[in-house]
Design an enzyme around this catalytic site. Sequence first.
Site, PDB file in Angstrom:
ATOM      1  N   GLY A   1      81.588  26.197  22.661  1.00  0.00           N
ATOM      2  CA  GLY A   1      82.448  25.102  22.215  1.00  0.00           C
ATOM      3  C   GLY A   1      83.850  25.636  21.919  1.00  0.00           C
ATOM      4  O   GLY A   1      84.854  24.984  22.202  1.00  0.00           O
ATOM      5  N   THR A   2      83.897  26.834  21.366  1.00  0.00           N
ATOM      6  CA  THR A   2      85.190  27.451  21.048  1.00  0.00           C
ATOM      7  C   THR A   2      86.044  27.597  22.304  1.00  0.00           C
ATOM      8  O   THR A   2      87.234  27.274  22.311  1.00  0.00           O
ATOM      9  CB  THR A   2      84.956  28.840  20.399  1.00  0.00           C
TER      10      THR A   2
ATOM     11  N   GLN B   1      80.142  18.416  16.621  1.00  0.00           N
ATOM     12  CA  GLN B   1      79.222  17.973  15.560  1.00  0.00           C
ATOM     13  C   GLN B   1      78.735  16.543  15.770  1.00  0.00           C
ATOM     14  O   GLN B   1      77.754  16.127  15.158  1.00  0.00           O
ATOM     15  CB  GLN B   1      79.903  18.093  14.187  1.00  0.00           C
TER      16      GLN B   1
ATOM     17  N   CYS C   1      83.611  32.984   5.746  1.00  0.00           N
ATOM     18  CA  CYS C   1      83.722  34.361   5.272  1.00  0.00           C
ATOM     19  C   CYS C   1      84.351  35.230   6.343  1.00  0.00           C
ATOM     20  O   CYS C   1      83.829  35.338   7.433  1.00  0.00           O
ATOM     21  CB  CYS C   1      82.348  34.908   4.917  1.00  0.00           C
TER      22      CYS C   1
HETATM   23  C1  LIG Z   1      83.432  21.227  15.015  1.00  0.00           C
HETATM   24  C2  LIG Z   1      83.131  22.495  15.752  1.00  0.00           C
HETATM   25  N1  LIG Z   1      83.901  22.838  16.784  1.00  0.00           N
HETATM   26  C3  LIG Z   1      83.680  23.941  17.488  1.00  0.00           C
HETATM   27  C4  LIG Z   1      82.659  24.792  17.162  1.00  0.00           C
HETATM   28  C5  LIG Z   1      82.465  26.033  17.973  1.00  0.00           C
HETATM   29  O1  LIG Z   1      81.368  25.921  18.860  1.00  0.00           O
HETATM   30  P1  LIG Z   1      80.664  27.249  19.400  1.00  0.00           P
HETATM   31  O2  LIG Z   1      79.833  27.787  18.283  1.00  0.00           O
HETATM   32  O3  LIG Z   1      79.831  26.779  20.569  1.00  0.00           O
HETATM   33  O4  LIG Z   1      81.736  28.177  19.822  1.00  0.00           O
HETATM   34  C6  LIG Z   1      81.825  24.497  16.078  1.00  0.00           C
HETATM   35  C7  LIG Z   1      80.747  25.415  15.671  1.00  0.00           C
HETATM   36  O5  LIG Z   1      80.473  25.608  14.516  1.00  0.00           O
HETATM   37  C8  LIG Z   1      82.067  23.294  15.354  1.00  0.00           C
HETATM   38  O6  LIG Z   1      81.320  22.944  14.306  1.00  0.00           O
END
Ligand SMILES: Cc1ncc(COP(=O)(O)O)c(C=O)c1O
Length: 398
Positions: A71-72, A184, A330
């Site tokens: 997702g990042t 989410q 953290c």
């Molecule tokens: C709102 C949101 N965006 C992006 C991410 C990142 O996703 P990923 O863990 O697949 O990189 C997260 C993960 O915690 C998230 O909660």
Amino acid sequence: MSRIYLDHAATTPLDPEVLDAMLPYLREDFGNPSSVHTLGQRARGAIDEARARVAALLGARDAEIVFTGSGTEADNMAIVGATLAGAAPVDGPARANVVTSAIEHHAVLNGAKGLSRATHEVTLARVEENGEVDLQDLEQLVDHATALVSIMLANNETGVIQPLGEVVRIAHAKGALVHTDAVQALGKIPLDVRRLEVDLLTASAHKIHGPKGTGALYVRSGTRMAALIRGGSQERNRRAGTENVAGIVGFGKAAEIARVRLLDDGKRIASLRDRLEIGLMEAGRGTVLRNGSSNRICSTTSLSFEGVPGEDLLIALDLAGICVSTGAACAAGSPEPSHVLKAMGLSRDRVNGSLRFSLGRGTTAEEIDRTIDAVTATAERLRRKRSSGALTSRTAET
Ligand SMILES: Cc1ncc(COP(=O)(O)O)c(C=O)c1O
């Protein structure tokens, strides 16, 4: 006694059906989807099927889904890729700026740092006390130099659903693209990219009982994107690199299961969340950190236990076999107070005393009742210790 997992917003357990769907692509069907032979074509077919399943969960066309490594990565791709493409327009004025909000995930906030400060301005809209983006502030920030507005669909700490319809109206009126981080919200609320009218949307497999390390970006057809990872022509030249076939297959299966179960799971999980909130508030041990008017996803709640540092409560609950999380991110061992709760204007004591509980498909009423008892007893014990001076937490001191 078995462990209680209430940290589904961080990640979810892999669904056994998802694992079964993935295993052949880690064993006998190991081909490279770019290979012309049978094994390659089997892998290609599996990716195509997964793409159709993820597209179905989003109401998108198959060709609008780009698989990524997380997702990042999808957030970074949307913000940097679409903004760079917009900064060199084929028609109209150059647009180089990004407007986002103070409560976005760090994948968005730090992802925007991939844009040069010399040529791109990134501004953050304020949020209201109820955890929703302040639309008036947003409207003032968006102008004809804005390339992209990025506002998440549901917040990872509070679960609050953002007023995306209004965000889209404000952004499109000025000709800016809209990206939403739906990591989410995926699998929690029905999603339809056509109804949302967004141009870009981020999803991640591991929040819906799929594997870690697989994400997707919906890119509305016609949206121009600069590739961040260059190499081969995979993903229609938008994301080079041999595909993570098993991960993508797992994402597809998880998406299909989520689509079928979404409404039933949503109702059941929301009633368990309410049971948890009511139980903790009745025991006088928690305050829900959001305004009653805000709209939220079924699974996540953030509560504050005044007078008890969230970090101490988290550790004590972990010892009792209950996994939750604080709002704190953290970094290098130093807990930072939640930027989300701070942006909502909560007092330092409330922010420091916050815990996030996030429920999932496997959560039971019995687990919720055990959690209410354990949190109530633990918070009481920590408060007593604290008032007798025996507890000195880092969070309490700062
Ligand atoms: C709102 C949101 N965006 C992006 C991410 C990142 O996703 P990923 O863990 O697949 O990189 C997260 C993960 O915690 C998230 O909660």
